[in-house]
Design a protein around this motif. Structure first.
Motif, PDB file in Angstrom:
ATOM      1  N   THR A 139       0.826  -1.213   0.000  1.00  0.00           N
ATOM      2  CA  THR A 139       0.000   0.000   0.000  1.00  0.00           C
ATOM      3  C   THR A 139       0.857   1.259   0.000  1.00  0.00           C
ATOM      4  OG1 THR A 139      -0.187  -0.200   2.415  1.00  0.00           O
ATOM      5  CG2 THR A 139      -1.978  -1.086   1.099  1.00  0.00           C
ATOM      6  N   ALA A 140       2.112   1.151   0.445  1.00  0.00           N
ATOM      7  CA  ALA A 140       3.019   2.300   0.354  1.00  0.00           C
ATOM      8  C   ALA A 140       3.580   2.451  -1.053  1.00  0.00           C
ATOM      9  CB  ALA A 140       4.165   2.138   1.360  1.00  0.00           C
ATOM     10  N   MET A 141       3.698   1.348  -1.778  1.00  0.00           N
ATOM     11  CA  MET A 141       4.184   1.420  -3.160  1.00  0.00           C
ATOM     12  C   MET A 141       3.124   1.966  -4.115  1.00  0.00           C
ATOM     13  SD  MET A 141       6.281  -2.135  -3.682  1.00  0.00           S
ATOM     14  CE  MET A 141       7.778  -2.524  -2.755  1.00  0.00           C
ATOM     15  N   VAL A 142       1.856   1.674  -3.836  1.00  0.00           N
ATOM     16  CA  VAL A 142       0.777   2.042  -4.765  1.00  0.00           C
ATOM     17  C   VAL A 142       0.757   3.530  -5.070  1.00  0.00           C
ATOM     18  CG1 VAL A 142      -1.722   2.118  -5.077  1.00  0.00           C
ATOM     19  CG2 VAL A 142      -0.649   0.048  -4.201  1.00  0.00           C
ATOM     20  N   PRO A 143       0.767   4.434  -4.075  1.00  0.00           N
ATOM     21  CA  PRO A 143       0.698   5.868  -4.415  1.00  0.00           C
ATOM     22  C   PRO A 143       1.916   6.369  -5.178  1.00  0.00           C
ATOM     23  CG  PRO A 143       1.021   5.563  -2.047  1.00  0.00           C
ATOM     24  CD  PRO A 143       0.720   4.229  -2.609  1.00  0.00           C
ATOM     25  N   VAL A 144       3.065   5.690  -5.025  1.00  0.00           N
ATOM     26  CA  VAL A 144       4.239   6.094  -5.813  1.00  0.00           C
ATOM     27  C   VAL A 144       3.950   5.862  -7.293  1.00  0.00           C
ATOM     28  CG1 VAL A 144       6.693   5.729  -6.212  1.00  0.00           C
ATOM     29  CG2 VAL A 144       5.768   5.492  -3.905  1.00  0.00           C
ATOM     30  N   ILE A 145       3.507   4.648  -7.608  1.00  0.00           N
ATOM     31  CA  ILE A 145       3.215   4.310  -9.006  1.00  0.00           C
ATOM     32  C   ILE A 145       2.047   5.135  -9.522  1.00  0.00           C
ATOM     33  CG2 ILE A 145       2.520   2.429 -10.518  1.00  0.00           C
ATOM     34  CD1 ILE A 145       3.907   0.493  -8.625  1.00  0.00           C
ATOM     35  N   SER A 146       1.021   5.276  -8.702  1.00  0.00           N
ATOM     36  CA  SER A 146      -0.171   6.017  -9.129  1.00  0.00           C
ATOM     37  C   SER A 146       0.154   7.473  -9.435  1.00  0.00           C
ATOM     38  CB  SER A 146      -1.237   5.921  -8.034  1.00  0.00           C
ATOM     39  OG  SER A 146      -2.393   6.633  -8.383  1.00  0.00           O
ATOM     40  N   THR A 147       0.887   8.119  -8.537  1.00  0.00           N
ATOM     41  CA  THR A 147       1.233   9.529  -8.747  1.00  0.00           C
ATOM     42  C   THR A 147       2.115   9.697  -9.974  1.00  0.00           C
ATOM     43  OG1 THR A 147       1.142   9.879  -6.349  1.00  0.00           O
ATOM     44  CG2 THR A 147       2.236  11.567  -7.663  1.00  0.00           C
ATOM     45  N   ALA A 148       3.074   8.780 -10.138  1.00  0.00           N
ATOM     46  CA  ALA A 148       3.973   8.874 -11.293  1.00  0.00           C
ATOM     47  C   ALA A 148       3.214   8.683 -12.597  1.00  0.00           C
ATOM     48  CB  ALA A 148       5.077   7.828 -11.159  1.00  0.00           C
ATOM     49  N   CYS A 149       2.338   7.675 -12.652  1.00  0.00           N
ATOM     50  CA  CYS A 149       1.596   7.403 -13.889  1.00  0.00           C
ATOM     51  C   CYS A 149       0.618   8.530 -14.222  1.00  0.00           C
ATOM     52  CB  CYS A 149       0.848   6.077 -13.765  1.00  0.00           C
ATOM     53  SG  CYS A 149       1.924   4.623 -13.813  1.00  0.00           S
ATOM     54  N   SER A 150       0.084   9.149 -13.194  1.00  0.00           N
ATOM     55  CA  SER A 150      -0.882  10.230 -13.449  1.00  0.00           C
ATOM     56  C   SER A 150      -0.226  11.445 -14.091  1.00  0.00           C
ATOM     57  CB  SER A 150      -1.572  10.636 -12.143  1.00  0.00           C
ATOM     58  OG  SER A 150      -0.663  11.270 -11.256  1.00  0.00           O
ATOM     59  N   ARG A 151       1.107  11.555 -13.977  1.00  0.00           N
ATOM     60  CA  ARG A 151       1.807  12.726 -14.509  1.00  0.00           C
ATOM     61  C   ARG A 151       2.657  12.410 -15.740  1.00  0.00           C
ATOM     62  NH1 ARG A 151       4.750  16.257 -10.168  1.00  0.00           N
ATOM     63  NH2 ARG A 151       4.513  17.707 -11.902  1.00  0.00           N
ATOM     64  N   LEU A 152       2.615  11.165 -16.180  1.00  0.00           N
ATOM     65  CA  LEU A 152       3.406  10.802 -17.354  1.00  0.00           C
ATOM     66  C   LEU A 152       2.838  11.432 -18.618  1.00  0.00           C
ATOM     67  CD1 LEU A 152       4.108   6.983 -16.786  1.00  0.00           C
ATOM     68  CD2 LEU A 152       5.748   8.866 -16.593  1.00  0.00           C
ATOM     69  N   GLN A 153       3.735  11.710 -19.589  1.00  0.00           N
ATOM     70  CA  GLN A 153       3.290  12.164 -20.888  1.00  0.00           C
ATOM     71  C   GLN A 153       2.537  11.020 -21.569  1.00  0.00           C
ATOM     72  OE1 GLN A 153       6.442  12.637 -19.683  1.00  0.00           O
ATOM     73  NE2 GLN A 153       5.936  14.776 -19.172  1.00  0.00           N
TER      74      GLN A 153
END
Length: 927
Positions: A549-563
């Protein structure tokens, strides 16, 4: 009887005359009751001769018999025997050995008369010169003392006589077997509270063997080792602070010798004593020399260990108003001799000086504060002024060793040690990370990793995240965080993983939105996180839920800002991993080729299936313009997992992921998808014996939320099904709780940060469309009324305050009913709804004042502290009602508020005082 006496006499006579040694075994029939010990003594007395050797044979016979039957003796018999043996000690010296053997047997008796142990030892110390005896007899004496010390507290009655007698008995002992026994006796004297008036004499008689230089002969049958003797002697010499004034000069003397073994033994013997002050200078000079001029790593290590022990002891010394601070005095000497060498980076004494300072620094919090305050400013200033990479690396390594040497049991204290240098230390690390020198970067990485393992790690990692706003810095800082996370993965420190993930998430939130940053997350961070999680799932230990659950927001935040281009590639990779088992893009790829993360595992294993929560971050946070490949197959697999898996995290994550994709799904294919899903869900929900009803219900509520957020017409079908479940015996409470989830923001999926389709005012719309259904259901429900009350309370509690004030009057009767509901969650939710309305009460509420006051006063006795506090808040608000309305309840409220004034919780008492003061001292209704 006469015949027995004659037989015993003849047996004794044959033994004493030396004709038959075996007759001792015959006379041992005393043990069997044929003869008594006293009869044997009488027979011996009748044969007493003027010849010492004859008398010795007689005593030998008695002693051998006693070794066979000492356990059967009576107290009277023991008393007679002790008197006999004590008298024999005054006899000829050839009789002494068998007498000692007999006394040794008597020391094993459990029925020694009072005072007999003291009597035996007085006779022994007065009449026997132990060191003139043979080896076996000396051993017999030591064993006698050990036996008596183990069982007879009365020996302390001898006072100093016992210690002095032992000192005389041991003085001059040379045999290693007897020395082990003698050291054991000395250790017992020290640890069992004997009078140490003769401490100096006891120290002298034992310290003469220091250091031990015994080397056992080859094939020694006794098995005595040098290490045994060293450990026993060290336990004696370091056993009491009273030896300090004698031991420390001895250690200093031995440290000055040229014998390596003597130095090593002296350093290991250096112990924690209170009276060190007058020896500190000599001790420090010896320790400093052994580290500065060492020719042996073993001696250097022992010297550093001794310095740590010495500093630790001084740290625990008690300071008096008129006494000198020994620790400060000692550390001043250490700093004076070592600190200036830390500025001479090209000379050989920089590391020995650093090791000495670090050894002292690790001893205690006080020592850490003193040394770091003196040393760290100089090291940080040098790092800023030096330009050579080799010098900077040396300084970083020295600082790293200091951080690692800070050793404390209290996290807060450890953090304070470096609190004044936190910003400078982080600047040093970040500066080193931006250097082009590889070795300097590696050292900086190790330093940051070390900081991440200390209690200051959270702030250091947060600082690293805070400065990582430029793409070039992100490329340097994120590998460091991943290295921390990777090293934690081996021992699976949950705290380290969570801290590193939070820092990565913060970087993803704050970094400039450029393609260079996107490539860092796309090529390094996301694959590395997936790889770590998969490695743990396949090889164990299993990934803990808090880690994933600590890894999820890292991936989620990164993917939400990808080109869009990188977002599509990341999504394609993630989908191929979860659907096809494609691990080709993962770093350190040593995974099996056939991985099925969304398939049911053998034996219902959840170690791999729970990784579906990471898929949420990869596919549910993308902009709606990015297409998810193989979405139909993906939705089918997620639906299957959410309805069949038995692991809560796995099936809940699958339901969330399904809902997140449904929320962004186009209209043309959504209708058939929802109908198919509802058919499967309703089938499971209608079967009360189904083992996956909870799983089907979880999928229902998440998909219902996904449709509700976008105002989809099919959302009514799902929410109506949810309302119908409020009457279900098993799922009713869960259905009531689920309305809180429907009305709340979700952190990991179905929120605007994840580009979800969220329409404005969806909460108000849901309330206006469904509040009447709740009221009707409550009125029609025969038994499950609390579920409707909880559902209503959960819905109203999530509405904006302005809407609550407008809508509550119509629902007031139900809310008052909810206050009587036994569910404490319903009570708390309802109280939080009522409190803002009480500030400006509508007329409908004034009319229900009697019922409201009664229910609020009942809740101040709730077993739950939060309910008691919330009810007191509301009672406090009642004091502002119009005076003519609230005044009739004043006396009743004051009486009821007397009880919470004595509540066991301070917060409850505080609220009760404020509420009662308003009713007692103020004028209710006047404000």
């Amino acid at each position: 009887m006469a015949a027995d006496s004659a037989l015993l006499l003849s047996l004794v006579e044959e033994f004493v005359s030396g004709l038959q040694d075996s007759k001792a075994k015959d006379t041992a029939t005393v043990k069997d009751g044929q003869f008594t010990v006293l009869q044997l003594v009488e027979a011996l007395l009748s044969l007493m001769s003027s010849q010492p050797h004859t008398r010795a044979r007689g005593v030998q016979l008695l002693s051998e018999v006693l070794h066979e039957c000492y356990g059967n003796l009576t107290e009277a018999e023991v008393e007679v025997l002790i008197a006999f043996y004590e008298n024999r000690l005054k006899d000829h010296y050839v009789i002494t050995p068998p007498v000692l053997q007999g006394l040794r047997a008597l020391t094993k008796c459990t029925v020694l008369p009072p005072g007999s142990a003291v009597s035996m030892l007085r006779s022994l110390f007065q009449d026997v010169h132990v060191q003139s005896l043979m080896l076996a007899e000396r051993s017999c004496v030591y064993n006698m003392l050990i036996n008596l010390m183990e069982t007879r507290e009365a020996l302390k009655g001898l006072g100093t006589d016992f210690v002095f007698g032992f000192v005389q008995s041991m003085d001059g002992e040379r045999d290693p077997r007897n020395l082990l026994l003698a050291f054991q006796i000395a250790k017992n004297i020290i640890h069992r509270g004997y009078d140490l008036k003769f401490a100096e004499e006891l120290f002298e008689v034992t310290s003469c063997y220091f250091p031990i230089d015994f080397n056992p002969p080859a094939n020694d049958p006794h098995g005595i080792t040098k290490e045994e003797l060293i450990e026993e002697l060290r336990a004696v010499l370091t056993g009491t602070p009273k030896f300090a004034e004698f031991l420390l000069p001895l250690i200093i003397e031995k440290l000055d010798s040229d014998v390596q073994s003597a130095k090593h033994d002296s350093l290991q013997t250096l112990y924690e004593h209170k009276d060190l002050a007058e020896f500190l200078e000599g001790l420090w000079a010896s320790l400093r020399r052994e580290v500065f001029q060492t020719s042996s790593e073993k001696i250097e290590s022992a010297g550093l260990t001794a310095l740590t022990a010495l500093t630790s002891c001084l740290s625990r010394s008690v300071l008096n108003s008129d006494s000198e601070d020994s620790l400060s005095t000692f550390l001043d000497m250490v700093l004076e001799d070592c600190k200036h060498h830390l500025s001479e980076l090209d000379l050989k004494l920089v590391w020995p000086s650093a090791k000495l300072l670090q050894a002292a620094c690790s001893a205690s919090n006080r020592a850490s504060y003193i040394i770091t305050a003196a040393v760290m400013p100089s090291l940080i200033e040098q790092y800023s002024s030096r330009t050579q990479c080799s010098h900077r690396r040396t300084l970083l390594e020295v600082v790293l060793r200091f951080i690692q040497s800070v050793k404390t049991s209290q996290a807060s204290e450890s953090e304070r040690v470096f609190s004044a240098f936190r910003e400078s230390l982080c600047s040093m690390v970040f500066s080193a990370l931006t250097e082009t020198n590889t070795s300097l970067q590696i050292t900086a990485t190790s330093m940051l990793t070390s900081l991440a393992q200390r209690p200051v790690r959270q702030r250091c990692l947060s600082a690293l995240a805070a400065v990582s706003t430029q793409p070039s810095v992100v490329w340097e800082s994120t590998p460091v965080l991943l290295e921390v996370l990777g090293s934690a993965h081996k021992c699976f420190s949950v705290e380290e993983v969570v801290l590193a993930c939070r820092s990565l998430q913060r970087i993803a939130e704050r970094v400039q939105d450029t393609e260079e940053t996107g490539r860092c997350f796309h090529e390094i961070i996301i694959p590395r996180l997936l790889s770590l999680a998969l490695q743990a799932a396949l090889q164990g230990p299993l990934v803990e839920e808090v880690v994933l659950t600590a890894m999820v927001p890292v991936i989620s935040t990164a993917c939400s800002r990808l080109q869009p281009r990188l977002a599509g590639q990341t999504t394609s990779r993630a989908v191929s991993l979860f659907l096809d088992g494609d691990v080709s893009f993962l770093p350190d790829n040593s995974f099996p080729s056939q991985i099925q993360l969304l398939k049911k595992q053998q034996g219902d294993s959840w170690s791999q299936s729970q990784m579906v929560c990471l898929l949420i971050g990869c596919v549910c946070s993308l902009p709606r313009s990015v297409e998810v490949p193989q979405i139909d197959q993906l939705l089918s697999q997620l639906e299957e997992m959410s309805c069949t898996c038995s692991h809560p995290l796995s099936y809940t994550s699958a339901a969330k992921c399904f809902a997140g994709l449904v929320n962004k799904r186009s209209e043309d294919s959504l209708h058939s998808l929802i109908q198919s899903m509802m058919k499967k869900v309703c089938k499971e929900l209608h079967s009360t014996s189904s083992p996956v009803r909870t799983q089907a219900f979880t999928l229902l509520i998440w998909v219902g939320k996904a449709l509700l957020l976008r105002y989809h017409p099919l959302s009514t079908v799902l929410t109506d099904k949810l309302f119908s479940l409020l009457d279900d015996a098993d799922l009713g409470p869960m259905a009531a709780d689920s309305f809180s989830m429907l009305m709340s923001d979700s952190a990991d999926v179905l929120n605007r940060g994840c580009h979800a389709d969220v329409r404005i005012m969806y909460r108000q719309r849901f309330f206006s469309e469904n509040s009447a259904k709740l009221v009707q259901g409550f009125n029609a429900a025969p038994q499950k009324k609390p579920n409707y009350l909880k559902a209503l309370s959960n819905i109203v509690n999530k509405l904006p305050k302005q809407v609550q004030v407008t809508e509550l009057p119509a629902l007031l009767s139900l809310l008052l009913e909810a206050l009587s509901c036994p569910d404490q969650g319903v009570q708390l939710s309802t109280l939080s709804c009522l409190e803002p309305v009480l500030i400006d009460p509508p007329p409908a509420l004034i009319q229900q004042l009697e019922a409201l006051v009664s229910r609020l006063l009942a809740l101040i006795s709730s077993p739950t502290m939060t309910v008691r506090i919330a009810s007191l808040h509301c009672i406090h608000a009642l004091s502002r009602f119009p005076e003519h309305e609230i005044l009739p309840f004043r006396a009743r409220v004051l009486r009821a508020l007397a009880r919470p004034l004595d509540d066991k919780k301070r917060l409850v008492r505080s609220e009760a005082v404020q509420a009662r003061a308003e009713f007692l001292l103020g004028s209710p209704g006047g404000r």
